[in-house]
Write a protein that holds these residues in place. Structure first.
Motif, PDB file in Angstrom:
ATOM      1  N   HIS A 292     -18.749  -5.830  18.365  1.00 43.78           N
ATOM      2  CA  HIS A 292     -17.983  -4.702  18.899  1.00 43.78           C
ATOM      3  C   HIS A 292     -16.526  -4.747  18.442  1.00 43.78           C
ATOM      4  O   HIS A 292     -15.948  -3.717  18.081  1.00 43.78           O
ATOM      5  CB  HIS A 292     -18.048  -4.708  20.427  1.00 43.78           C
ATOM      6  CG  HIS A 292     -17.087  -3.763  21.072  1.00 43.78           C
ATOM      7  ND1 HIS A 292     -17.165  -2.399  20.906  1.00 43.78           N
ATOM      8  CD2 HIS A 292     -16.016  -3.990  21.878  1.00 43.78           C
ATOM      9  CE1 HIS A 292     -16.171  -1.816  21.581  1.00 43.78           C
ATOM     10  NE2 HIS A 292     -15.465  -2.764  22.167  1.00 43.78           N
ATOM     11  N   HIS A 293     -15.931  -5.925  18.436  1.00 47.34           N
ATOM     12  CA  HIS A 293     -14.534  -6.029  18.010  1.00 47.34           C
ATOM     13  C   HIS A 293     -14.375  -5.776  16.512  1.00 47.34           C
ATOM     14  O   HIS A 293     -13.326  -5.290  16.073  1.00 47.34           O
ATOM     15  CB  HIS A 293     -13.961  -7.396  18.388  1.00 47.34           C
ATOM     16  CG  HIS A 293     -13.283  -7.391  19.716  1.00 47.34           C
ATOM     17  ND1 HIS A 293     -11.915  -7.249  19.857  1.00 47.34           N
ATOM     18  CD2 HIS A 293     -13.786  -7.479  20.973  1.00 47.34           C
ATOM     19  CE1 HIS A 293     -11.607  -7.260  21.142  1.00 47.34           C
ATOM     20  NE2 HIS A 293     -12.719  -7.404  21.840  1.00 47.34           N
ATOM     21  N   LEU A 294     -15.389  -6.089  15.751  1.00 45.50           N
ATOM     22  CA  LEU A 294     -15.339  -5.808  14.319  1.00 45.50           C
ATOM     23  C   LEU A 294     -15.581  -4.329  14.023  1.00 45.50           C
ATOM     24  O   LEU A 294     -14.953  -3.752  13.133  1.00 45.50           O
ATOM     25  CB  LEU A 294     -16.376  -6.659  13.588  1.00 45.50           C
ATOM     26  CG  LEU A 294     -16.049  -8.144  13.444  1.00 45.50           C
ATOM     27  CD1 LEU A 294     -17.294  -8.916  13.032  1.00 45.50           C
ATOM     28  CD2 LEU A 294     -14.941  -8.359  12.420  1.00 45.50           C
ATOM     29  N   PHE A 295     -16.479  -3.706  14.804  1.00 47.42           N
ATOM     30  CA  PHE A 295     -16.861  -2.303  14.574  1.00 47.42           C
ATOM     31  C   PHE A 295     -16.873  -1.557  15.908  1.00 47.42           C
ATOM     32  O   PHE A 295     -17.940  -1.232  16.444  1.00 47.42           O
ATOM     33  CB  PHE A 295     -18.236  -2.249  13.890  1.00 47.42           C
ATOM     34  CG  PHE A 295     -18.311  -3.077  12.637  1.00 47.42           C
ATOM     35  CD1 PHE A 295     -17.767  -2.602  11.450  1.00 47.42           C
ATOM     36  CD2 PHE A 295     -18.892  -4.339  12.651  1.00 47.42           C
ATOM     37  CE1 PHE A 295     -17.815  -3.376  10.292  1.00 47.42           C
ATOM     38  CE2 PHE A 295     -18.941  -5.111  11.499  1.00 47.42           C
ATOM     39  CZ  PHE A 295     -18.404  -4.631  10.311  1.00 47.42           C
ATOM     40  N   PRO A 296     -15.697  -1.288  16.462  1.00 51.49           N
ATOM     41  CA  PRO A 296     -15.608  -0.743  17.830  1.00 51.49           C
ATOM     42  C   PRO A 296     -16.166   0.660  18.012  1.00 51.49           C
ATOM     43  O   PRO A 296     -16.422   1.070  19.151  1.00 51.49           O
ATOM     44  CB  PRO A 296     -14.096  -0.765  18.107  1.00 51.49           C
ATOM     45  CG  PRO A 296     -13.453  -0.790  16.766  1.00 51.49           C
ATOM     46  CD  PRO A 296     -14.376  -1.552  15.883  1.00 51.49           C
ATOM     47  N   ALA A 297     -16.372   1.413  16.932  1.00 48.34           N
ATOM     48  CA  ALA A 297     -16.897   2.775  17.073  1.00 48.34           C
ATOM     49  C   ALA A 297     -18.423   2.804  17.208  1.00 48.34           C
ATOM     50  O   ALA A 297     -18.998   3.865  17.465  1.00 48.34           O
ATOM     51  CB  ALA A 297     -16.475   3.634  15.880  1.00 48.34           C
ATOM     52  N   LEU A 298     -19.084   1.650  17.046  1.00 45.97           N
ATOM     53  CA  LEU A 298     -20.539   1.606  17.179  1.00 45.97           C
ATOM     54  C   LEU A 298     -20.946   1.630  18.644  1.00 45.97           C
ATOM     55  O   LEU A 298     -20.272   1.057  19.502  1.00 45.97           O
ATOM     56  CB  LEU A 298     -21.103   0.345  16.520  1.00 45.97           C
ATOM     57  CG  LEU A 298     -20.948   0.215  15.004  1.00 45.97           C
ATOM     58  CD1 LEU A 298     -21.644  -1.062  14.531  1.00 45.97           C
ATOM     59  CD2 LEU A 298     -21.502   1.424  14.273  1.00 45.97           C
ATOM     60  N   SER A 299     -22.062   2.250  18.935  1.00 44.76           N
ATOM     61  CA  SER A 299     -22.593   2.254  20.294  1.00 44.76           C
ATOM     62  C   SER A 299     -23.146   0.875  20.640  1.00 44.76           C
ATOM     63  O   SER A 299     -23.281   0.004  19.767  1.00 44.76           O
ATOM     64  CB  SER A 299     -23.703   3.299  20.420  1.00 44.76           C
ATOM     65  OG  SER A 299     -24.827   2.915  19.628  1.00 44.76           O
TER      66      SER A 299
END
Length: 354
Positions: A292-299
């Motif tokens: 999540h911290h690497l790709f915060p826009a992912l669900s």
């Protein structure tokens, strides 16, 4: 090499498996990982990207009436089921819903993301949406584990001892949240403050009104007590998760923070999958926090889907990938509470990263 480290997930000195990647190399690694994750996202259906998480939030909304109706029963078991339904649904809407809406992860429409953020954050959670987005997205994500900016210091109360903080203080979250919201509203324009105050009041009064008129509570005191109980049902793991996944890991100064990929590999920790918390908080806050911290826009569901890709990439590139159990972190914090939550944590310095 690392000159000084604050600690690994289990409280032992942390040593990266290899020297931290310098400047251009770190950007290359992040770009390579980004490409791998984008391939997974492109190959995923709408249901996988957003649909499943929207369905969980919808089911939670639909289950709310059943919870209020269960509270009408004089049967203790049925009443307890009603409390459980309302408590879990409350945290699903306020934590999972607010988190995804704040990151624009529920829909591609900016307009609908804003509407959903107002609903989940202000109506359901009783907190200003703009402050939630600023504090979480811009500060915590932008400066993860940077002391004084994104280091989870919001959750530190050094005036409390370890037992009060870990066991008693979480019960007051439903009371503290709207009080903090009122303090924040003093700093915004009158129109925005009135809108937010109206939405917060709507959410709190609706909960109170339904307890009186649907659940059949006969006194304001009993209705307010039930509100406090349902809104604090998962407050303990909520507070614990917020500190377990960052505090106690390496901390950085603003002028010497590492590149993004190494900041996230060192300063973020995944917990194992926990069914109730997976549902109520979402995978991105439990077992996929690194992703999540690497790709915060992912669900939440997409974070879970890309997790094998991210963990494999980190292992291949010899980057730290922090994981620990809830109980291990719990006992670690009880044992080292003064060090982690009261004293100023040491700054980790990574040579070659500045």
């Amino acid at each position: 090499m690392e000159r000084r480290a604050s600690g690994d997930p289990r409280g032992e000195p942390m040593e990266p498996k290899s020297p931290p990647p310098e400047g251009g190399r770190a950007e290359e690694l992040l770009g390579e990982l980004d490409g791998l994750v984008k391939d997974v996202v492109r190959a995923s259906s709408w249901w996988e990207r957003r649909g499943l998480d929207c369905a969980i939030l919808t089911l939670s909304l639909l289950a709310v009436p059943a919870g209020f109706l269960c509270l009408r029963s004089e049967n203790v078991l049925v009443f307890a089921i009603g409390i459980t339904i309302l408590g879990v649904c409350h945290y699903t809407l306020t934590v999972k819903g607010s988190h995804l809406a704040t990151h624009n992860a529920l829909t591609e429409s900016k307009y609908w993301n804003k509407i959903l953020a107002l609903f989940f954050v202000e109506v359901c959670t009783a907190f200003p949406a703009e402050y939630a987005k600023y504090g979480h997205v811009k500060m915590h994500h932008g400066y993860t584990n940077v002391l004084g900016l994104g280091d989870s210091s919001t959750w530190k109360l050094p005036c409390l001892n370890r037992y009060i903080y870990m066991f008693l203080a979480p019960c007051l979250v439903p009371i503290i949240t709207p009080l903090v919201a009122l303090e924040r509203l003093r700093k915004v324009e009158l129109g925005s403050a009135l809108q937010t105050l109206g939405l917060i009041s709507l959410g709190l009064y609706a909960h109170y009104w339904l307890l009186l008129n649907v659940s059949g509570f006969r006194s304001p005191g009993s209705a307010l007590a039930c509100m406090l109980l349902t809104r604090s049902l998962l407050a303990h793991p909520y507070i614990h998760v917020n500190i377990f996944q960052h505090i106690g890991l390496p901390m950085f100064s603003l002028d010497k923070k590492p590149r993004r990929i190494h900041m996230m590999s060192l300063g973020v920790l995944n917990l194992p999958r926990l069914p109730v918390l997976d549902w109520a908080f979402g995978h991105s806050l439990i077992s996929c926090h690194v992703e999540h911290h690497l790709f915060p826009a992912l669900s939440d569901n997409m974070c879970l889907k890309v997790k094998p890709v991210v963990s494999k990439f980190f292992r291949e590139k010899q980057l730290p990938y922090n994981e620990d159990s809830y109980l291990a972190r719990f006992w670690l914090f009880l044992d080292r509470y003064e060090e982690f939550m009261v004293q100023a944590p040491p700054i980790t310095e990574l040579v070659g990263m500045q």
